[in-house]
Motif scaffolding. Structure first.
Motif, PDB file in Angstrom:
ATOM      1  N   GLY A   1       0.807  -1.203   0.000  1.00  0.00           N
ATOM      2  CA  GLY A   1       0.000   0.000   0.000  1.00  0.00           C
ATOM      3  C   GLY A   1       0.845   1.260   0.000  1.00  0.00           C
ATOM      4  N   LYS A   2       0.161   2.383  -0.060  1.00  0.00           N
ATOM      5  CA  LYS A   2       0.801   3.684  -0.128  1.00  0.00           C
ATOM      6  C   LYS A   2       0.018   4.676   0.723  1.00  0.00           C
ATOM      7  CE  LYS A   2       2.442   7.072  -3.532  1.00  0.00           C
ATOM      8  NZ  LYS A   2       2.495   7.419  -4.988  1.00  0.00           N
ATOM      9  N   GLU A   3       0.744   5.599   1.319  1.00  0.00           N
ATOM     10  CA  GLU A   3       0.090   6.610   2.141  1.00  0.00           C
ATOM     11  C   GLU A   3      -0.636   7.618   1.251  1.00  0.00           C
ATOM     12  OE1 GLU A   3       2.203   8.800   5.020  1.00  0.00           O
ATOM     13  OE2 GLU A   3       1.992   7.272   6.571  1.00  0.00           O
ATOM     14  N   LEU A   4      -1.939   7.719   1.442  1.00  0.00           N
ATOM     15  CA  LEU A   4      -2.762   8.678   0.715  1.00  0.00           C
ATOM     16  C   LEU A   4      -3.542   9.529   1.708  1.00  0.00           C
ATOM     17  CD1 LEU A   4      -4.216   6.493  -2.203  1.00  0.00           C
ATOM     18  CD2 LEU A   4      -2.220   8.000  -2.254  1.00  0.00           C
ATOM     19  N   HIS A   5      -3.803  10.759   1.303  1.00  0.00           N
ATOM     20  CA  HIS A   5      -4.622  11.645   2.129  1.00  0.00           C
ATOM     21  C   HIS A   5      -6.078  11.463   1.699  1.00  0.00           C
ATOM     22  CE1 HIS A   5      -4.760  15.068   4.947  1.00  0.00           C
ATOM     23  NE2 HIS A   5      -5.884  15.366   4.307  1.00  0.00           N
ATOM     24  N   VAL A   6      -6.924  11.063   2.627  1.00  0.00           N
ATOM     25  CA  VAL A   6      -8.310  10.696   2.331  1.00  0.00           C
ATOM     26  C   VAL A   6      -9.235  11.766   2.901  1.00  0.00           C
ATOM     27  CG1 VAL A   6     -10.082   8.930   2.553  1.00  0.00           C
ATOM     28  CG2 VAL A   6      -7.672   8.264   2.414  1.00  0.00           C
ATOM     29  N   PHE A   7     -10.098  12.289   2.057  1.00  0.00           N
ATOM     30  CA  PHE A   7     -11.148  13.229   2.460  1.00  0.00           C
ATOM     31  C   PHE A   7     -12.478  12.476   2.459  1.00  0.00           C
ATOM     32  CE2 PHE A   7      -7.878  15.826   0.471  1.00  0.00           C
ATOM     33  CZ  PHE A   7      -7.750  16.897   1.345  1.00  0.00           C
ATOM     34  N   LEU A   8     -13.168  12.498   3.577  1.00  0.00           N
ATOM     35  CA  LEU A   8     -14.484  11.861   3.681  1.00  0.00           C
ATOM     36  C   LEU A   8     -15.546  12.943   3.811  1.00  0.00           C
ATOM     37  CD1 LEU A   8     -16.294   9.393   3.904  1.00  0.00           C
ATOM     38  CD2 LEU A   8     -15.837   9.349   6.372  1.00  0.00           C
ATOM     39  N   PHE A   9     -16.338  13.108   2.740  1.00  0.00           N
ATOM     40  CA  PHE A   9     -17.469  14.027   2.749  1.00  0.00           C
ATOM     41  C   PHE A   9     -18.749  13.227   2.997  1.00  0.00           C
ATOM     42  CE2 PHE A   9     -14.212  16.048   0.206  1.00  0.00           C
ATOM     43  CZ  PHE A   9     -14.266  17.379   0.589  1.00  0.00           C
ATOM     44  N   GLU A  10     -19.846  13.944   3.123  1.00  0.00           N
ATOM     45  CA  GLU A  10     -21.126  13.271   3.319  1.00  0.00           C
ATOM     46  C   GLU A  10     -21.557  12.507   2.078  1.00  0.00           C
ATOM     47  OE1 GLU A  10     -23.488  16.042   6.538  1.00  0.00           O
ATOM     48  OE2 GLU A  10     -23.518  16.638   4.434  1.00  0.00           O
TER      49      GLU A  10
ATOM     50  N   TYR B   1      -5.432  14.561  -6.875  1.00  0.00           N
ATOM     51  CA  TYR B   1      -6.534  13.602  -6.886  1.00  0.00           C
ATOM     52  C   TYR B   1      -6.096  12.266  -7.506  1.00  0.00           C
ATOM     53  CZ  TYR B   1     -10.730  11.342  -8.772  1.00  0.00           C
ATOM     54  OH  TYR B   1     -11.690  10.431  -9.122  1.00  0.00           O
ATOM     55  N   LYS B   2      -6.527  11.158  -6.871  1.00  0.00           N
ATOM     56  CA  LYS B   2      -6.239   9.812  -7.382  1.00  0.00           C
ATOM     57  C   LYS B   2      -7.513   9.041  -7.724  1.00  0.00           C
ATOM     58  CE  LYS B   2      -1.775   9.992  -7.156  1.00  0.00           C
ATOM     59  NZ  LYS B   2      -0.971   9.955  -8.397  1.00  0.00           N
ATOM     60  N   ALA B   3      -8.475   9.034  -6.831  1.00  0.00           N
ATOM     61  CA  ALA B   3      -9.716   8.290  -7.071  1.00  0.00           C
ATOM     62  C   ALA B   3     -10.762   8.769  -6.072  1.00  0.00           C
ATOM     63  CB  ALA B   3      -9.488   6.788  -6.933  1.00  0.00           C
ATOM     64  N   HIS B   4     -12.016   8.373  -6.324  1.00  0.00           N
ATOM     65  CA  HIS B   4     -13.079   8.696  -5.387  1.00  0.00           C
ATOM     66  C   HIS B   4     -14.165   7.631  -5.492  1.00  0.00           C
ATOM     67  CE1 HIS B   4     -15.098  10.279  -8.988  1.00  0.00           C
ATOM     68  NE2 HIS B   4     -16.226  10.203  -8.294  1.00  0.00           N
ATOM     69  N   VAL B   5     -14.947   7.537  -4.425  1.00  0.00           N
ATOM     70  CA  VAL B   5     -16.067   6.594  -4.351  1.00  0.00           C
ATOM     71  C   VAL B   5     -17.274   7.369  -3.830  1.00  0.00           C
ATOM     72  CG1 VAL B   5     -16.950   4.446  -3.376  1.00  0.00           C
ATOM     73  CG2 VAL B   5     -14.500   4.679  -3.870  1.00  0.00           C
ATOM     74  N   GLN B   6     -18.376   7.345  -4.594  1.00  0.00           N
ATOM     75  CA  GLN B   6     -19.604   7.981  -4.136  1.00  0.00           C
ATOM     76  C   GLN B   6     -20.237   7.151  -3.021  1.00  0.00           C
ATOM     77  OE1 GLN B   6     -19.137  11.258  -6.145  1.00  0.00           O
ATOM     78  NE2 GLN B   6     -21.087  10.951  -5.077  1.00  0.00           N
ATOM     79  N   VAL B   7     -20.779   7.831  -2.032  1.00  0.00           N
ATOM     80  CA  VAL B   7     -21.335   7.138  -0.876  1.00  0.00           C
ATOM     81  C   VAL B   7     -22.542   6.299  -1.278  1.00  0.00           C
ATOM     82  CG1 VAL B   7     -22.463   7.492   1.363  1.00  0.00           C
ATOM     83  CG2 VAL B   7     -20.453   8.834   0.749  1.00  0.00           C
ATOM     84  N   ASN B   8     -23.354   6.771  -2.252  1.00  0.00           N
ATOM     85  CA  ASN B   8     -24.522   5.992  -2.658  1.00  0.00           C
ATOM     86  C   ASN B   8     -24.154   4.790  -3.514  1.00  0.00           C
ATOM     87  OD1 ASN B   8     -23.665   7.437  -4.843  1.00  0.00           O
ATOM     88  ND2 ASN B   8     -25.700   8.178  -5.442  1.00  0.00           N
ATOM     89  N   LYS B   9     -22.876   4.622  -3.837  1.00  0.00           N
ATOM     90  CA  LYS B   9     -22.389   3.454  -4.570  1.00  0.00           C
ATOM     91  C   LYS B   9     -21.212   2.831  -3.839  1.00  0.00           C
ATOM     92  CE  LYS B   9     -23.809   5.666  -8.876  1.00  0.00           C
ATOM     93  NZ  LYS B   9     -23.347   6.247 -10.158  1.00  0.00           N
TER      94      LYS B   9
ATOM     95  N   ILE C   1     -12.769  10.766  -1.159  1.00  0.00           N
ATOM     96  CA  ILE C   1     -11.761  11.121  -2.155  1.00  0.00           C
ATOM     97  C   ILE C   1     -10.389  10.695  -1.663  1.00  0.00           C
ATOM     98  CG2 ILE C   1     -10.703  13.015  -3.446  1.00  0.00           C
ATOM     99  CD1 ILE C   1     -13.289  14.548  -3.201  1.00  0.00           C
ATOM    100  N   PHE C   2      -9.647  10.006  -2.546  1.00  0.00           N
ATOM    101  CA  PHE C   2      -8.273   9.601  -2.266  1.00  0.00           C
ATOM    102  C   PHE C   2      -7.329  10.524  -3.034  1.00  0.00           C
ATOM    103  CE2 PHE C   2     -10.989   5.889  -1.937  1.00  0.00           C
ATOM    104  CZ  PHE C   2     -10.612   5.322  -0.733  1.00  0.00           C
ATOM    105  N   SER C   3      -6.320  11.056  -2.343  1.00  0.00           N
ATOM    106  CA  SER C   3      -5.384  11.978  -2.969  1.00  0.00           C
ATOM    107  C   SER C   3      -3.979  11.724  -2.425  1.00  0.00           C
ATOM    108  CB  SER C   3      -5.786  13.435  -2.701  1.00  0.00           C
ATOM    109  OG  SER C   3      -5.715  13.715  -1.307  1.00  0.00           O
TER     110      SER C   3
END
Length: 555
Positions: free
Chosen positions: A371-380, A402-410, A384-386
């Protein structure tokens, strides 16, 4: 005694003179050189039988002899016996964090005088003393209360005076820079790089902040001089209804700093024409500095109120003010980090409140890499992974690519019992399934999983309500009959799409509800350049932002 010393000295000088004279007479008579003459025997120190008497002068000016000596010696002994034994304090521990000591609230005067008061009541003041082992400070006297309240008044005056200075600094920006740059015939003329609404990104929504502080907040703050308990409701309204202005300003701040640095020569020339002492960059940082100053001053006001033993209602209101002023700068700093996020093509303001952000070790769950250290932002609404570029220190802050993101509804969450990790699955039907294995620090893992589980549950409830509103309302009424509080909390989670603190809950202001129903619009945005240089990264992508926020970087 002095005569004896002089007499002894004369005898010694006379004896030495006779020896020198005999030696001089002998040398010419006997044909011997001085070198061959025998050396005289060395002198021996013979102790004297007489005792040395110190002169102790009595009141009549004469030497009392042995009686005076004895009396003087006795007086010295009595003085030494009467001298109090001074106990040395223990050695001080080295200060580990000087900044926290400087920002520490003042020690209450009543608590500081507690040891002295216990000593006055007798005994050593310990657990077995007359105080009965109570740790509560004694009741301050009316004079002490008056002195403490006077100190509190000084802090309240400082709070109002610094607010007036803050408003005057904002006036320099709005009536100076903003008005000059809005005039097309102004001299010096605006550079081409600042035209096409790009100059508005420098100031953001600072005009709205200035008007609110000038017309409303300053007046309400002045009313708190006579009633400090009004600070609690005042800062509560600040946090709930006006914090979004500072969040938008802080989100735009990294872009503003970049544009100002690109046109430094123009702003220096404009500063000299306006006659300002401070540079534009120093004025633009004032809002961020101000919201951090509130907490320090309100904390001092609370400490003095507790020392003066103010009523419980006053203490409770000031404690609420301290809590709110501690949340305000934290939210502002979080939004500045969000403003440094680059490469995210979505609308960052539509992702709701920022719940958490932290460095996590992230890897692909299907592989066995470390793995790798990423800064993760968790919104409502999104995770977002950065990747952080640069390190945070006193003068600079990192940017986040920015690297990737996942929508909460998915999204699906899977907790792992071993290794202290959890997996976030992206279950978008239009994209391949992707799983992210995240490792958080042990002390924070439970908070991450609990927060993710809470927002996923809110999304599930919201989806059920959209699919079958009638069944959801019937279930809601049944749950409300059993536990009304639980229903209120569950339903309030569906409303929080704006950036509001958790304490607001369902008490959403009407103006915020109106803002959340407006459609989004397009605006010019800019990406911050990477730390390695300033290449062609200054292109402006098209992205949607909220019309209620100022033009800012959608990064």
């Amino acid at each position: 005694m002095w005569n004896q010393v002089v007499l002894s000295k004369r005898r010694w000088l006379g004896l030495k003179g006779k020896q020198s004279q005999g030696k001089a007479d002998k040398t010419p008579a006997g044909a011997q050189s001085p070198a061959s003459t025998e050396k005289p025997a060395p002198l021996k120190k013979i102790p004297s039988d007489k005792k040395l008497r110190l002169p102790y002068v009595s009141g009549n000016g004469r030497d009392d002899g042995e009686e005076g000596q004895a009396a003087g010696a006795g007086a010295l002994d009595e003085a030494e016996d009467d001298a109090a034994d001074v106990e040395l304090p223990p050695p001080m521990k080295p200060i580990q964090d000087p900044q926290s000591v400087l920002q520490q609230a003042p020690t209450p005067a009543a608590a500081a005088s507690a040891p002295t008061t216990r000593e006055q009541h007798g005994g050593c003041g310990g657990a077995g003393g007359p105080s009965g082992g109570s740790d509560e400070p004694p009741t301050p006297t009316p004079e002490e209360i008056e002195a403490i309240l006077k100190k509190r008044e000084y802090v309240l005056r400082e709070l109002v005076d610094t607010e007036e200075i803050y408003v005057s600094d904002l006036r320099l920006i709005c009536d100076g820079y903003v008005r000059h740059m809005a005039d097309p015939a102004a001299d010096p003329p605006m550079p081409e790089g600042l035209r096409d609404r790009r100059h508005r990104m420098i100031f953001g929504n600072i005009e709205a902040i200035y008007e609110w502080h000038r017309d409303k907040f300053l007046c309400e703050l002045q009313a708190c001089m006579s009633k400090p308990e009004l600070l609690g409701p005042l800062f509560r309204r600040f946090l709930e209804k006006r914090m979004f202005m500072y969040e938008a300003y802080c989100r735009n701040k990294p872009v503003s700093e970049y544009i100002v640095s690109e046109h430094d020569h123009y702003f220096q020339e404009l500063r000299q024409k306006l006659g300002h002492k401070l540079q534009l960059s120093d004025l633009l940082i004032k809002p961020i500095q101000r919201i951090q100053k509130y907490h320090l001053l309100v904390k001092k006001i609370l400490a003095y109120s507790q020392s003066a033993q103010e009523p419980d209602a006053v203490i409770s209101a000031l404690e609420e003010a301290v809590l709110c002023t501690s949340i305000i700068p934290k939210n502002a700093n979080d939004m500045m980090d969000v403003g440094r996020l680059q490469g995210f093509t979505g609308n960052i303001t539509a992702q709701g409140k920022l719940l958490m952000q932290e460095q996590l070790v992230v890897s692909d769950a299907a592989s066995n890499d470390r793995g790798k250290e990423l800064h993760v932002f968790l919104f409502e609404q999104c995770m977002i992974f950065s990747e952080a570029v640069g390190k945070k220190n006193q003068f600079t802050s990192p940017t986040y690519n920015y690297k990737a993101h996942v929508q909460v509804n998915k999204m699906e969450l899977e907790e792992l019992e071993q290794g202290g990790a959890f997996i976030v699955h992206a279950v978008d039907p239009n994209k391949p399934r992707q799983s992210y294995l995240c490792r958080a620090p042990d002390a924070r893992r439970a908070q991450w999983t609990t927060t993710l589980a809470t927002i996923l549950r809110s999304q599930r409830i919201f989806g059920e309500a959209l699919e079958n509103p009638g069944a959801y309302l019937r279930e809601l009424h049944r749950d409300q009959a059993r536990d009304p509080a639980a229903v209120g909390e569950g339903w309030s989670g569906l409303h929080k799409t704006e950036s509001m603190p958790p304490c607001v809950g369902s008490r959403k202001a009407p103006e915020l509800r109106a803002r959340s129903q407006r459609p989004h619009a397009k605006a010019n945005t800019i990406n911050l350049p990477p730390s390695s240089g300033r290449g062609d990264d200054r292109k402006k992508p098209n992205a949607a932002v909220s019309p209620t926020s100022p033009p800012h970087a959608n990064v």
